[in-house]
Design a protein around this motif. Structure first.
Motif, short mmCIF file in Angstrom:
data_model
loop_
_atom_site.label_atom_id
_atom_site.label_comp_id
_atom_site.label_asym_id
_atom_site.label_seq_id
_atom_site.Cartn_x
_atom_site.Cartn_y
_atom_site.Cartn_z
N GLY A 151 0.92 -1.43 0.05
CA GLY A 151 -0.13 -0.11 0.01
C GLY A 151 0.68 1.29 0.01
N SER A 152 1.96 1.13 0.44
CA SER A 152 2.83 2.49 0.53
C SER A 152 3.87 2.61 -0.33
N ASN A 314 -0.74 12.82 12.15
CA ASN A 314 -1.31 11.72 11.45
C ASN A 314 -2.61 11.26 11.76
N ASP A 436 -5.94 -0.64 1.78
CA ASP A 436 -7.26 0.23 2.39
C ASP A 436 -6.84 1.20 3.58
N GLU A 437 -7.24 2.57 3.41
CA GLU A 437 -6.67 3.43 4.20
C GLU A 437 -7.34 3.10 5.63
N ARG A 440 -5.43 0.18 7.10
CA ARG A 440 -4.15 0.73 7.41
C ARG A 440 -3.84 1.74 8.87
N ASN A 441 -5.07 2.43 8.81
CA ASN A 441 -4.94 3.38 10.23
C ASN A 441 -5.18 2.47 11.47
#
Length: 494
Positions: A151-152, A314, A436-437, A440-441
């Motif tokens: 993802g990154s 963040n 998926d954000e 990920r969070n």
């Protein structure tokens, strides 16, 4: 402090400069606290390298903007396969290295293969671990196939460690950097300054500045008069301490207090006794009064307390500062449980920045209260990188980790902190393949919680970005999402 205030008073009226005097100006002198050990972003961990060269001299396939967003750079666009494993980069066809040679897909392949090679000296080799193959499709199309979705990946390609280099000059970039950026390297006066000049053949929008000098000024006693006299026009990370308020009141200067990605920590060597004992680490955590550390950090008392390795800016940040609240009596009890009822002695190696040297005095005083006696050893930056970071020859140290979103460093088996936790590593592995954000969070928060509980280091505060510069300048970054002083939009007001 008396010396600094005296200098301030003596020079307060010395600078008489009208706006019109700067109207046509195209040169700039910036102050920096640390001199880089060399000038190759792909072969060193020192933030001081990127602070001068990132986006100015060297560029990557992507770049990270001042809001932390991923932007096109030497890749003008890209396609991603449905399975998230194949990235096809379409490269700019008019980009050249500063030696006049063209940048193409062969150079991009060389750069990525070099960074991930077995003998790579790249300080962030983990950024490239997901790459399976790199192929040249045609001179300006590069295909990168990953072993697994990451993802990154595009964000990782925007780090300074992932900039593009040419095979003809890669070996000498440490002394004479050759990139594709809007500025070219001109001169390095060791111990004094590094100068870059405008690249007339730049592929993109030309910069306004003709010349920029990064001048090494490590402390307030020198930084304050340099700014006031006009010898230095800007200090993106100004070591001005308590004099900051007086700069705020002076209309000749703009003062901007922004945020960084700099988690400032009391690093502990988890690979040696007694710091391999979690009770000792918990005792140290209970002995730290973050408010006192911030008040005495040499940065005007600025900084946001943190309880894990994550920036409060963040979206996934979780406030874990209450995990081990300040409690010296509890700290003493934990030391006794660990077998150190009378405490112990250790060393505290401190690099040059004020947050380390001055903050270290506060930490030493706090730990002394629970029986831990620290021998303070000031070290120069090059010595810190070799003895602490590379050789792991230390007990405790204070450092600010300014790499973006770098919580994964605690999963690296050979990292200088020597922390090992399979559960944490599993979270990082899952994070690495998650796009998926929201997910990920969630994983970021889980990772923060594990670190906060295990306290492999003493989490202190998020490093503030204290910028002081001539009020006639515009285009300076207010925040520092990456360790960079990007000058591409900087100019003197007309």
């Amino acid at each position: 402090m008396t010396l600094v205030k005296s200098v301030l008073a003596a020079t307060a009226f010395a600078l008489v400069t009208s706006t019109s005097a700067f109207a046509q100006r195209a040169d700039l002198v910036l102050g920096v606290v640390l001199e880089p050990p060399h000038l190759d972003p792909t072969a060193g961990a020192a933030a001081a390298i990127d602070e001068i060269l990132y986006a100015n001299v060297f560029e990557g396939l992507t770049r990270i903007g001042q809001s932390g967003e991923v932007l096109p750079a030497l890749a003008e666009r890209w396609d991603i396969s449905d399975d998230g494993k194949v990235y096809t980069f379409y490269l700019r066809q008019n980009a050249k290295f500063h030696d006049g040679s063209a940048f193409d897909a062969d150079d991009a392949k060389f750069s990525l293969d070099r960074a991930r090679a077995d003998d790579s000296t790249n300080a962030q080799k983990a950024l490239f671990a997901a790459i399976d193959t790199v192929e040249v499709v045609d001179p300006y199309i590069l295909k990168v196939t990953l072993k697994r979705p990451q993802g990154s990946f595009l964000y990782n390609m925007g780090w300074g460690d992932a900039v593009m280099v040419a095979p003809e000059s890669a070996a000498t970039n440490a002394e004479k950097p050759v990139g594709t950026g809007p500025f070219k390297f001109e001169n390095w006066a060791r111990g004094s300054s590094i100068t870059i000049v405008k690249n007339a053949d730049y592929w993109g929008e030309p910069v306004a500045l003709e010349k920029a000098e990064f001048r090494v000024i490590p402390d307030a006693a020198a930084a304050v008069p340099a700014l006031l006299s006009g010898d230095v026009h800007a200090f993106p990370m100004a070591p001005v301490g308590e004099v900051l308020e007086q700069f705020k009141a002076d209309p000749r200067f703009e003062v901007v207090v922004g945020v960084t990605e700099g988690e400032t920590i009391l690093s502990m060597n988890n690979g040696k006794e007694p710091f391999n004992d979690i009770k000792v680490r918990q005792a140290i955590a209970h002995a730290i009064n973050r408010d006192e550390v911030i008040a005495g950090n040499g940065m005007g008392g600025l900084g946001t307390p943190i309880g894990s390795h994550f920036s409060p800016a963040n979206a996934a940040y979780e406030d874990l500062t209450g995990t081990y609240p300040y409690d010296p009596e509890k700290a003493k009890a934990l030391l006794a449980e660990a077998g150190y009822p009378d405490g112990f002695s250790a060393t505290l190696k401190l690099p040059p920045p004020p947050y380390a040297r001055e903050g270290g005095q506060v930490i030493a005083s706090q730990l002394r209260q629970i029986g831990i006696n620290l021998e303070i050893i000031p070290v120069e930056w090059a010595d810190w990188l070799s003895t602490v970071f590379k050789e792991k020859d230390y007990d405790l140290t204070i450092i600010s980790h300014t790499e973006p979103n770098d919580i994964d460093i605690y999963s690296r088996p050979d990292y200088y902190i020597s922390y090992q936790n399979p559960d944490f590593n599993a979270v990082i592995e899952e994070l690495d393949v998650t796009a998926d954000e929201a997910k990920r969070n969630e994983l970021y928060r889980k990772a923060q919680e594990i670190l906060a509980k295990d306290t492999p280091v003493g989490f202190l505060f998020e490093l503030p970005k204290i910028g002081v510069w001539d009020a006639n300048l515009e285009g300076m970054w207010h925040n520092m999402p990456v360790q960079a002083n990007d000058l591409t939009k900087v100019k003197w007001k007309q």
